[in-house]
Design an enzyme around this catalytic site. Structure first.
Site, PDB file in Angstrom:
ATOM      1  N   ARG A 151       0.842  -1.201   0.000  1.00 19.07           N
ATOM      2  CA  ARG A 151       0.000   0.000   0.000  1.00 19.07           C
ATOM      3  C   ARG A 151       0.874   1.246   0.000  1.00 19.07           C
ATOM      4  O   ARG A 151       1.787   1.377   0.815  1.00 19.07           O
ATOM      5  CB  ARG A 151      -0.904  -0.011   1.230  1.00 19.07           C
ATOM      6  CG  ARG A 151      -1.708   1.263   1.465  1.00 19.07           C
ATOM      7  CD  ARG A 151      -2.665   1.065   2.639  1.00 19.07           C
ATOM      8  NE  ARG A 151      -3.342   2.279   3.044  1.00 19.07           N
ATOM      9  CZ  ARG A 151      -3.054   2.994   4.145  1.00 19.07           C
ATOM     10  NH1 ARG A 151      -2.051   2.592   4.944  1.00 19.07           N
ATOM     11  NH2 ARG A 151      -3.731   4.081   4.454  1.00 19.07           N
TER      12      ARG A 151
ATOM     13  N   ARG B 296     -10.634  20.217   9.045  1.00 18.95           N
ATOM     14  CA  ARG B 296      -9.854  20.628  10.218  1.00 18.95           C
ATOM     15  C   ARG B 296     -10.310  22.003  10.700  1.00 18.95           C
ATOM     16  O   ARG B 296     -10.766  22.827   9.895  1.00 18.95           O
ATOM     17  CB  ARG B 296      -8.358  20.672   9.882  1.00 18.95           C
ATOM     18  CG  ARG B 296      -7.799  19.328   9.414  1.00 18.95           C
ATOM     19  CD  ARG B 296      -6.293  19.391   9.210  1.00 18.95           C
ATOM     20  NE  ARG B 296      -5.775  18.143   8.671  1.00 18.95           N
ATOM     21  CZ  ARG B 296      -5.496  17.065   9.407  1.00 18.95           C
ATOM     22  NH1 ARG B 296      -5.689  17.115  10.715  1.00 18.95           N
ATOM     23  NH2 ARG B 296      -5.044  15.956   8.855  1.00 18.95           N
TER      24      ARG B 296
ATOM     25  N   LYS C  11     -13.368   2.649   0.436  1.00 15.13           N
ATOM     26  CA  LYS C  11     -13.126   2.537   1.869  1.00 15.13           C
ATOM     27  C   LYS C  11     -14.422   2.868   2.609  1.00 15.13           C
ATOM     28  O   LYS C  11     -14.982   3.953   2.429  1.00 15.13           O
ATOM     29  CB  LYS C  11     -12.006   3.490   2.293  1.00 15.13           C
ATOM     30  CG  LYS C  11     -10.650   3.099   1.729  1.00 15.13           C
ATOM     31  CD  LYS C  11      -9.602   4.162   1.976  1.00 15.13           C
ATOM     32  CE  LYS C  11      -9.255   4.332   3.428  1.00 15.13           C
ATOM     33  NZ  LYS C  11      -8.141   5.315   3.610  1.00 15.13           N
TER      34      LYS C  11
ATOM     35  N   THR D 147      -6.886  -1.363   9.839  1.00 10.02           N
ATOM     36  CA  THR D 147      -6.699  -0.397  10.921  1.00 10.02           C
ATOM     37  C   THR D 147      -6.462  -1.051  12.275  1.00 10.02           C
ATOM     38  O   THR D 147      -7.295  -1.825  12.758  1.00 10.02           O
ATOM     39  CB  THR D 147      -7.876   0.599  11.067  1.00 10.02           C
ATOM     40  OG1 THR D 147      -8.334   1.011   9.789  1.00 10.02           O
ATOM     41  CG2 THR D 147      -7.414   1.819  11.839  1.00 10.02           C
TER      42      THR D 147
END
Length: 480
Positions: free
Chosen positions: A35, A76, A217, A275
Site C-alpha cells: 500500500r 480541520r 473505503k 486499521t
C-alpha cells in the site's frame, strides 16, 4: 514462491520500509500487496517505492499488487491564539467562518459545506473523536454547540461529522492529481477515502479510465447505510475501522465488519479488513493477545485480506508484523472450525452459467481427489467467482494479462500465474497442468479442474469445465 495460506496480507510502505532490502524482506515474510499511502510522502518518494516493488516482483518471478490509498478531503479547525484550549463538558462553543484566531469560546471551521449540511442535534467530533460537541443551532456560517465530552483542542485538529451526508466530493484537487500520478506510474488498485455515496466511486472510476481497479473505503456511517449501492460500482471494499470507530460507537464496529465482509464476499468483491490490527507492534516485537485474536477473527470471517498500516510503514518491527500476520493465518486456516465457518456462509444466489460452473468446480474438487482449480481469466471475473466459493483446494488464476494477475493478488486463495495467450481449450488445459506441477500444487499422477470461457480472450464468458490429468500425455491422448 508459493504461499501456504488463503488470506492475503497488505503491508503499507513508509519511512520504515522504503529501501530494497526491507521491501524484499516484507515480501518474503508474507506481504502480497503493498500500500502506498498518498497522505504521506512526496510523489518522488511514492515513485521510488513503486520502482522497488516492481524490482522485487521481477526478482521473485510472480505478480505483486500495488494499492494507492488516496487521502480524501480533510476537515480541520483553524488556529488558536494560544497553544491549546480546554473545553469542559456543558460549556458553549462556536464554530464559524471568521478567520480570526480562536479562543475558549470559538474557532474557525473553514468548511462552509459542513454548515450547509448541519442540523440541530448533529454531532461534531474533534481530534479523532476525543471531543464531542452537539449542535444547538446553526446557519450558513456558524454552529453554536454544547460540549458533550470535553478535552484539549488545538491548531488544525481534525473534525468528523457522522450524522449527516456532507455535500463534499470524495476526491479533493490533491486526490485528483495523486490519482493521475499513480495511474500513470502503474498501480493496480486505488483506495478511495471519504466515500459517502456510489457517485463518489463512479467519479474515481471515470478518472481512472480502467488503469486501476477502484476500492471503496467504508469509513463513514453514510457509506455503511449505502453499502450495497457503493459495492455495486466498486471493484473491492476496505472496512476502514479507524474512522468508523470515531464516527460510530466502537461497539458498533465489530457487527458492521462481519456484515460487510459477508456481503462483499457474496458479491464476489475482494474485501480488506484494516486499521490497528497489530498496533502495539509499532513499538513492540510482540503483539498483544487481543490483536492476534482480532486478526484471526477477520480471517475466520473470510476476509480476502488483512492490512498493516503504521506497523509496517513507520514501526520498529515491520517485517516481524508481516510475519506475525502470516503465522496467525497459517494457524487459523489449519483449524477445522475455520472450514466450518467458511462453508456456513456460502449463501449467495447463483444466477448465471459462470456461477454454476465455478460452483460445480468447487463441488467436484471437494468430493474427489482434485489438487487445484485452475481458471483461465481475461478480466479476473472467473477467478473472483471461484474465490467466492472459498474452495478447500488451491486456486490458480492463469492469464496473459499482467494487470489482471496483479489485481488478483488481493483475492482470497488465488495464486497468479502468467501464461501465454491460448486460443484452444486443450492448450489451456496443458498450461494449467504444467503450472500446477511446476508450482508444487500437483504431481504427474494427479488431477485438476480447469475452467475457462470459449471463445477465449473475451471477458465474462466462463462456460466450460473439465477434470484433467496433470500428465500431458493423457491430455493429448484424450483428444485423439
Amino acid at each position: 514462491m508459493r504461499r501456504n495460506r488463503n488470506v492475503k496480507i497488505v503491508a503499507t510502505l513508509g519511512p520504515a520500509s522504503s529501501d530494497l532490502a526491507t521491501i524484499r524482506a516484507l515480501f518474503e515474510a508474507g506481504a502480497d500487496v503493498f500500500r502506498l499511502n498518498m497522505s504521506h510522502g512526496s510523489h518522488e518518494e511514492i515513485a521510488s517505492r513503486h520502482a522497488i516493488v516492481r524490482q522485487v516482483e521481477r526478482e521473485a518471478g510472480r505478480p505483486i499488487a500495488l494499492l494507492a490509498d488516496l487521502q480524501g478531503p480533510k476537515l480541520r479547525v483553524g488556529t488558536f491564539g494560544v497553544a491549546s484550549v480546554e473545553l469542559e463538558e456543558g460549556q458553549k462553543f462556536r464554530f464559524d467562518l471568521d478567520e480570526a484566531e480562536g479562543d475558549h469560546t470559538r474557532v474557525l471551521l473553514p468548511h462552509p459545506e459542513i454548515f450547509a449540511a448541519l442540523e440541530p442535534g448533529a454531532r461534531l467530533l474533534v481530534n479523532d473523536g476525543k471531543i464531542k460537541l452537539v449542535v444547538d443551532d446553526c446557519g450558513a456560517d456558524y454552529a453554536n454547540c454544547t460540549v458533550a465530552v470535553g478535552g484539549v483542542i488545538s491548531n488544525r485538529k481534525g473534525v468528523n461529522v457522522p450524522d449527516v451526508v456532507l455535500p463534499l466530493r470524495a476526491l479533493s484537487p490533491k486526490d485528483k492529481a495523486d490519482l493521475e500520478f499513480v495511474c500513470d506510474l502503474g498501480v493496480d488498485w486505488l483506495a478511495l477515502s471519504f466515500v459517502q455515496r456510489p457517485e463518489d466511486v463512479e467519479e474515481a472510476r471515470e478518472l481512472a479510465r480502467g488503469r486501476a481497479a477502484v476500492l471503496a473505503k467504508i469509513e463513514k456511517p453514510a457509506a455503511v447505510n449505502a453499502f450495497d449501492a457503493i459495492a455495486a460500482v466498486s471493484d473491492g471494499i476496505m472496512v476502514a475501522r479507524g474512522d468508523l470507530g470515531v464516527e460510530l460507537p466502537v461497539h458498533a464496529v465489530p457487527p458492521i465488519q462481519k456484515r460487510l465482509v459477508r456481503r462483499a464476499r457474496a458479491l464476489a468483491k475482494p474485501v480488506i479488513v484494516a486499521t490497528q490490527m497489530l498496533e502495539s507492534m509499532i513499538e513492540s516485537p510482540m503483539p498483544t493477545r487481543a490483536e492476534v485474536s482480532d486478526v484471526a477473527t477477520a480471517i475466520y470471517e473470510g476476509a480476502d485480506a488483512v492490512m498493516l498500516s503504521a506497523e509496517s510503514a513507520a514501526g520498529n518491527y515491520p517485517v516481524e508484523a508481516v510475519r506475525t500476520m502470516h503465522n496467525v493465518a497459517l494457524s487459523v486456516e489449519k483449524d477445522t472450525t475455520y472450514r466450518q465457518v467458511i462453508a456456513a456462509f456460502r449463501t449467495y444466489e447463483r444466477t448465471s452459467v459462470a456461477d454454476a460452473i465455478v460452483s460445480a468446480a468447487r463441488e467436484i474438487a471437494e468430493s474427489t481427489d482434485i489438487k487445484a482449480i485452475c481458471c483461465f481469466t481475461e478480466s479476473g471475473t472467473t477467478a473472483l467467482k471461484v474465490a467466492r466459493e472459498r474452495p478447500q483446494v488451491p486456486i490458480l488464476a492463469l492469464s496473459p494479462k499482467v494487470a489482471t494477475l496483479r489485481r488478483l493478488c488481493l483475492v482470497w486463495g488465488v495464486t497468479c500465474v502468467a501464461t501465454g495467450s491460448v486460443d484452444r481449450f486443450k492448450s489451456a488445459v496443458v498450461s494449467a497442468a504444467r503450472a500446477a506441477r511446476e508450482l508444487g500444487f500437483a504431481e504427474q499422477t494427479d488431477q485438476i479442474v480447469v475452467t475457462a470461457g470459449v471463445p477465449f480472450n473475451q471477458p465474462g464468458t466462463t462456460n466450460i469445465l473439465r477434470v484433467a490429468p496433470c500428465d500431458e500425455r493423457l491430455i493429448f491422448r484424450a483428444e485423439e
